[in-house]
Design a protein around this motif. Structure first.
Motif, mmCIF file in Angstrom:
data_model
loop_
_atom_site.group_PDB
_atom_site.id
_atom_site.type_symbol
_atom_site.label_atom_id
_atom_site.label_comp_id
_atom_site.label_asym_id
_atom_site.label_seq_id
_atom_site.Cartn_x
_atom_site.Cartn_y
_atom_site.Cartn_z
ATOM 1 N N PHE A 1 -83.853 -33.719 -24.859
ATOM 2 C CA PHE A 1 -83.645 -33.729 -26.306
ATOM 3 C C PHE A 1 -83.380 -32.324 -26.839
ATOM 4 N N GLU A 2 -84.037 -31.341 -26.275
ATOM 5 C CA GLU A 2 -83.866 -29.970 -26.763
ATOM 6 C C GLU A 2 -82.405 -29.562 -26.765
ATOM 7 N N GLY B 1 -82.147 -44.463 -25.228
ATOM 8 C CA GLY B 1 -82.211 -43.170 -25.904
ATOM 9 C C GLY B 1 -80.920 -42.378 -25.864
ATOM 10 N N PHE C 1 -91.529 -39.719 -28.216
ATOM 11 C CA PHE C 1 -90.536 -40.686 -28.675
ATOM 12 C C PHE C 1 -91.128 -42.065 -28.963
ATOM 13 N N LEU D 1 -79.441 -39.945 -28.905
ATOM 14 C CA LEU D 1 -79.382 -38.500 -28.665
ATOM 15 C C LEU D 1 -77.959 -37.966 -28.708
ATOM 16 N N PRO E 1 -88.462 -35.114 -33.948
ATOM 17 C CA PRO E 1 -87.172 -35.050 -33.246
ATOM 18 C C PRO E 1 -86.027 -34.644 -34.169
ATOM 19 N N LYS F 1 -88.351 -34.541 -23.479
ATOM 20 C CA LYS F 1 -88.239 -33.500 -24.502
ATOM 21 C C LYS F 1 -87.322 -32.358 -24.071
ATOM 22 N N MET G 1 -83.401 -42.475 -34.617
ATOM 23 C CA MET G 1 -84.429 -41.899 -33.744
ATOM 24 C C MET G 1 -85.832 -42.201 -34.251
ATOM 25 N N ALA H 1 -79.775 -31.811 -26.472
ATOM 26 C CA ALA H 1 -79.017 -32.797 -27.248
ATOM 27 C C ALA H 1 -79.093 -32.493 -28.739
ATOM 28 N N SER H 2 -80.230 -31.989 -29.203
ATOM 29 C CA SER H 2 -80.414 -31.722 -30.631
ATOM 30 C C SER H 2 -79.531 -30.592 -31.134
ATOM 31 N N TYR I 1 -83.554 -40.051 -20.365
ATOM 32 C CA TYR I 1 -82.920 -39.436 -21.537
ATOM 33 C C TYR I 1 -83.972 -39.063 -22.583
ATOM 34 N N LEU I 2 -85.058 -39.823 -22.641
ATOM 35 C CA LEU I 2 -86.119 -39.538 -23.616
ATOM 36 C C LEU I 2 -87.147 -38.600 -23.004
#
Length: 616
Positions: free
Chosen positions: A504-505, A362, A144, A366, A225, A501, A471, A507-508, A498-499
């Motif tokens: 994020f996986e 983040g 990030f 996200l 991201p 990975k 992002m 959240a994405s 929050y940042l």
């Protein structure tokens, strides 16, 4: 945490004493990043240096550090949260360790897997490894862009550092203003992507590696991201968010550390403090502004319900403006966001009590937390119109010489997203920049930076595309740059759960109707935290704003104008227009406070780095 520095000469070796003198000068400039220890290593061709703050393995983690054979040497800034799992894997492959540090894990991982080692790391990091056998420098920056990495390269040498000020100490590096970066700064209130304000000095982008071999620099993307929404029941996402965020907080709360958290009335910081409090008693910190819209009472109530020991500070106008020069010096670049001063003073407050702070940066990017992300929903009443009609209607609206109710709504609704949204930080339009920037320094359009990201997301909805822009451009260029440097100014380590990975996986994958729902941002995150945070997650929240507009109607604006006049920026910015804007604000003819702030900070930075520093 650390400040890392290095020099690689691409043609021939230099005397060892010369190398060590250069590297020690560089390291001295980032002593605030690591006051506990310093270390240097050189073989005459390359020199590595570090200023280190001990968080893990305080007695054995000295750097620069090598593998057993001394074939690979590393300097590393950051934390690897899965280093124990990686270490066990490497021990199974017969690697032998002499310390308990995450730094040594990285150098052994590189020894085993080379550049592919980057895919196994979970954490925040920037590092450089000198491979003696291959005569190759390998460097990387985290997914990030939490940790910084700057570099300068010419035919003679490659120089890198955690902060630009270190690079500027090296003999033979004489840099000036990078003019198109001024344009980008006015456009985004930060410097996105690889650019800096200094000609010849670049950032390594988040999610990238860099290799220097035989004088050639090669950049490689190892992580992107990208959002890929997947339709599942909302309860699945609620459970996954709770599970992954809880796990991330645990990984970010390493052993034997005096740790606290920043606290506001926003759901993201409240959730982090709640998770932390489940592990052990913690201290929390907040700042507010005298005369501003403040959430101080809400924050105090939250801290009381969580049972944290809470510390707060109220910032007045004198505190605020007296802090600006120090903040600019630590950032190396002008401050686009007025709330950056909050970060500097929050870190100063926290450092008196803890060594590490967890913060909620983040979460908005996200989980869809910015108010502007609701815009596509509000524009849905006209967004269905045919493209050709909207194009002609938009042209007609712009031709109307006066304002009327609904004009801005119609203008936005008939403008394609890629032509109206340039990140959550966009402040100064291209039309306004034509008045401010002298024509010979004016770039084409702001969209030249955002277009590649819009091209990659044509298959996604508008909200998700806006998040992707933020992002990639605004988050690393603005908030992460600020929170790292302004915290390290006080030797305080910041960690951002929050940042991660792993967070994020999940959240994405969240569909847009779970991110923005019922007029509420971060909807699914709020639902996931319902049984974690105290009270109702739907309570009204106050945005803790800097009362900048109010302050700039006092005599403070006259002092600022004098400083701008004395800064030497007149060759490329229109001083008459700047003075006109400041006068209009003072006379209540519009709110130009954010634009004035941008120009004032650029002026102070220019005086500090472009005028005074070359003389010293």
């Amino acid at each position: 945490m650390s400040g890392i520095v290095g020099i690689l000469f691409t043609d021939e070796s230099k005397p060892l004493r010369q190398m060590l003198n250069e590297i020690s000068k560089m390291a001295y400039k980032v002593e605030h990043r690591g006051p506990d220890d310093s270390g240097f290593w050189s073989d005459g061709k390359v020199a590595l240096g570090i200023q280190r703050q001990s968080i893990i393995d305080s007695y054995e983690g000295n750097q620069p550090l090598s593998n057993e054979s001394g074939s690979n040497w590393i300097v590393f800034d950051g934390e690897i949260y899965n280093y124990k799992e990686i270490r066990r894997h490497l021990e199974f492959k017969n690697h032998r360790f002499k310390t308990q540090s995450d730094t040594e894990v990285i150098v052994h991982l590189y020894e085993e897997y080379g550049s592919a080692s980057i895919y196994m790391l979970r954490g925040m990091f920037s590092f450089a490894i000198w491979d003696c056998e291959k005569q190759l420098l390998f460097a990387a920056r985290d997914h990030f862009g939490i940790k910084p990495f700057y570099y300068f390269h010419n035919e003679e040498k490659f120089v890198f550092a955690s902060e630009i000020k270190s690079i500027l100490t090296v003999d033979g590096i004489n840099t000036g203003l990078k003019y198109h970066s001024l344009y980008n700064y006015l456009s985004f209130q930060c410097l996105p992507q690889q650019d800096t304000m200094f000609e010849g000095i670049n950032k390594l982008n988040p999610g990238h590696t860099l290799t220097v071999h035989c004088g050639r620099v090669t950049l490689n993307t190892y992580w992107n991201p990208m959002f890929e929404p997947y339709d599942k029941p909302i309860d699945v996402y609620i459970e996954e968010i709770h599970s992954r965020l809880s796990d991330s907080v645990k990984h970010h709360m390493l052993r034997d550390v005096s740790i606290g958290g920043y606290l506001s009335s926003e759901i993201e910081s409240t959730a982090l403090a709640a998770y932390m409090s489940m592990t052990k008693p913690i201290k929390t910190f907040s700042v507010g502004y005298e005369g501003g819209n403040t959430d101080s009472q809400q924050v105090s109530n939250i801290a009381r319900q969580l049972g944290t020991q809470h510390f707060s500070k109220t910032i007045d106008m004198k505190d605020y403006f007296s802090t600006v020069p120090a903040a600019i010096w630590h950032l190396d670049e002008p401050i686009g966001d007025p709330t950056a001063i909050s970060l500097f003073l929050s870190a100063e407050l926290a450092k008196g009590h803890v060594n590490v702070v967890l913060s909620g940066e983040g979460a908005n990017e996200l989980f869809g937390g910015f108010g502007v992300y609701k815009e596509p929903s509000t524009l849905r009443y006209i967004s269905w119109l045919p493209i050709s009609f909207k194009k002609h209607f938009n042209k007609a609206i712009k031709a109307v010489p006066y304002n009327f109710y609904g004009k801005n709504y119609l203008r936005k609704g008939t403008t394609p997203l890629a032509e109206r949204f340039f990140g959550n930080g966009e402040l100064v339009s291209d039309d306004m920049k034509r008045y401010l920037v002298h024509s010979n320094y004016f770039e084409s359009t702001i969209s030249s930076l955002t277009k590649p990201f819009y091209d990659q997301t044509e298959h996604l909805d508008d909200v998700t595309r806006m998040q992707y822009i933020d992002m990639n451009l605004i988050l690393p260029g603005n908030r992460l740059n600020q929170i790292d440097k302004l915290s390290m100014a006080h030797s305080l380590e910041i960690r951002l759960p929050y940042l991660d990975k792993e967070v994020f996986e999940i959240a994405s994958m969240i569909p847009v109707n779970y991110r923005i729902s019922k007029g509420m941002t971060k909807y699914v995150l709020r639902k996931a935290m319902k049984n974690v945070v105290p009270g109702s997650i739907d309570r009204p929240q106050l945005e803790d704003q800097v009362p900048l507009s109010q302050w700039l109607k006092t005599n403070q604006i006259h002092s600022m104008l004098d400083q701008i006049r004395d800064s030497g920026i007149h060759p490329f910015l229109n001083m008459d227009e700047i003075e006109h804007i400041m006068l209009k604000h003072k006379n209540n003819q519009g709110d130009y406070s954010r634009m004035i702030w941008l120009l004032y900070n650029f002026a102070l930075w220019h005086k500090m780095y472009m005028v005074d520093l070359p003389k010293s």
